[in-house]
Design an enzyme around this catalytic site. Structure first.
Site, PDB file in Angstrom:
ATOM      1  N   GLY A  88       0.644  -1.181   0.094  1.00 30.73           N
ATOM      2  CA  GLY A  88      -0.087  -0.004   0.036  1.00 30.73           C
ATOM      3  C   GLY A  88       0.926   1.203   0.056  1.00 30.73           C
ATOM      4  N   SER A  90       3.109   4.741   1.518  1.00 32.49           N
ATOM      5  CA  SER A  90       4.068   4.678   2.784  1.00 32.49           C
ATOM      6  C   SER A  90       3.517   5.284   4.165  1.00 32.49           C
ATOM      7  CB  SER A  90       5.203   5.694   2.126  1.00 32.49           C
ATOM      8  OG  SER A  90       4.898   6.875   1.710  1.00 32.49           O
ATOM      9  N   GLY A  93       2.182   2.491   5.491  1.00 28.78           N
ATOM     10  CA  GLY A  93       3.355   1.486   5.649  1.00 28.78           C
ATOM     11  C   GLY A  93       4.331   1.944   7.121  1.00 28.78           C
ATOM     12  N   GLU A 110       5.732  -3.294   0.917  1.00 30.08           N
ATOM     13  CA  GLU A 110       5.861  -2.851  -0.439  1.00 30.08           C
ATOM     14  C   GLU A 110       4.879  -1.692  -0.976  1.00 30.08           C
ATOM     15  OE1 GLU A 110       5.046  -2.742  -4.026  1.00 30.08           O
ATOM     16  OE2 GLU A 110       3.439  -4.259  -3.811  1.00 30.08           O
ATOM     17  N   CYS A 145       0.999   0.238  -8.280  1.00 31.78           N
ATOM     18  CA  CYS A 145       2.243   0.662  -7.603  1.00 31.78           C
ATOM     19  C   CYS A 145       3.392   0.849  -8.540  1.00 31.78           C
ATOM     20  CB  CYS A 145       2.611   0.032  -6.460  1.00 31.78           C
ATOM     21  SG  CYS A 145       2.923  -1.741  -6.910  1.00 31.78           S
TER      22      CYS A 145
END
Ligand code: NAG
Ligand code: NAG
Length: 379
Positions: A88, A90, A93, A110, A145
């Site tokens: 997903g 940052s 993240g 990721e 992404c």
């Protein structure tokens, strides 16, 4: 499987949903783990499909699908896991890694980032345009992404590239792309609003050179190209994750290196060129999760390449054998017999023993000590 539904699941849905949700699951169970899978609430239909189908085909005591939003995710993150794998953005993240740190749980992140596409003038223009368009708009209308985020090319070449992209896009999606059945919708209203905000920012709204059409009811935005947007515009500051494609221009193609390196490290970097010298320099100068020359996005499908980010675009990698590795712990196990005693190891210490120990530390007696301890001999 025996029935039609099983067959449909395997042939129709699996390739689409497997990449982000099921690919890591395969690596995790291959390495002997049980899995709690929390699909994104951003794609609720896919989430409930996974929740409905997986229990019908896999061992429910080993693999559980948990649906939900922030509340459920927070509850999951409060548990102690052996490994957390997150795909997903940052911002989330950071939330995941913070939660993981509480239990010292390792995490694979990721993430994404602004994946640049550098287009040299020494290219097969038509093929380059087709491959950029397929990577940008063909794959979820930019909501991926590894989708090209922006292009860098030379001032002199930009008009040719733009003409070629326009031609390709008209061929792919027709005169009115909003009517095309091949153009994905924006995933939900809040992302539509975010993309609208990027398009309408004052300093970029007059830089649109192609597209720009949108239909809020249908959540559709046409492939939209911008030329020479300012670097401090929002569209150049955040990951676009949608059908908007800015083209930046430089005098000389090598200036693209500094531009890319002034930004956060991307998940992927792409270069189109016939110039092998330029390619080598790009490979050496740019730090990115992965790289692909003369194409976009398809390195993701190569199971022999580790797929993952670096820096802001993530940590850890998976796909193929690398997925298995990502969910394995390499437990070091050494066996010893009762033979092979080295007296110098034990007190009381003496000058001769000290000499032997010094030799060990200096590496002079390495082979001998290794032989005593029974290590395999290095070559
Ligand atoms: C849209 O999807 C994102 C995830 O991609 C989610 O965070 C957000 O809450 C969703 N918004 C709406 C209105 O559904
Ligand atoms: C890119 O394509 C050109 C033309 O086919 C080729 O000469 C060049 O080697 C390719 N680059 C790489 C890295 O394969």
């Amino acid at each position: 499987g025996k029935n039609h539904e099983t067959h449909a699941f395997q042939t129709t849905y699996l390739p689409i949903i497997s990449v982000l949700s099921l690919d890591p699951v395969i690596g995790a169970i291959a390495a002997g783990n049980a899995v709690a899978l929390k699909p994104s609430e951003g794609a609720p239909a896919m989430s409930s499909l996974l929740a409905e189908l997986l229990p019908r085909f896999v061992d429910g005591t080993c693999i559980k699908v948990i649906e939900g939003g922030v509340k459920e995710t927070t509850a999951l993150l409060n548990q102690k896991w052996d490994k957390i794998f997150y795909t997903g953005n940052s911002r989330v993240g950071r939330v995941v890694m913070t939660a993981a740190a509480k239990h010292l749980t390792p995490a694979v992140l990721e993430l994404g980032g602004k994946c640049p596409v550098v287009v040299d003038s020494n290219v097969d223009l038509h093929i380059a345009a087709k491959r950029i368009a397929a990577g940008k708009w063909g794959c979820n209308n930019g909501q991926a992404c590894i989708a090209p985020d922006f292009i860098i090319t030379t001032q002199a070449f930009a008009p040719k590239l733009l003409e070629s992209l326009k031609k390709v896009l008209e061929k792919f999606y027709g005169k009115d792309p909003l009517l095309s059945a091949d153009l994905s919708r924006v995933v939900n209203a809040s992302h539509f609003g975010r993309l609208k905000g990027l398009m309408d920012e004052e300093m970029v709204s007059d830089k649109i050179v192609f597209g720009g059409q949108r239909d809020e009811q249908q959540l559709k935005i046409a492939p939209t190209i911008f030329l020479d947007v300012p670097l401090d515009s929002a569209i150049m500051k955040e990951e676009i994750f949608g059908p908007l494609l800015p083209i930046l221009t430089v005098d000389k193609i090598h200036e693209s290196f500094g531009l890319i390196n002034s930004m956060a490290k991307p998940l992927a970097a792409y270069l189109f060129t016939r110039d092998s010298e330029l390619q080598n320099q790009f490979e050496g100068a740019i730090s990115a999760g992965g790289m692909l020359f003369n194409d976009t996005s398809i390195h993701l499908t190569n199971p022999y390449l580790p797929f993952g980010g670096v820096g802001e675009s993530g940590t850890g990698a998976y796909h193929g054998k690398f997925s298995f590795d990502a969910f394995s712990h390499r437990k070091a196990v050494m066996n010893r017999g009762f033979a092979g005693e080295a007296r110098a190891r034990y007190p009381p210490y003496s000058a001769p023993k000290l000499k032997i120990l010094k030799g060990v530390l200096e590496g002079k007696l390495g082979d001998m000590i290794q032989a005593i301890l029974g290590f395999p001999r290095g070559k």
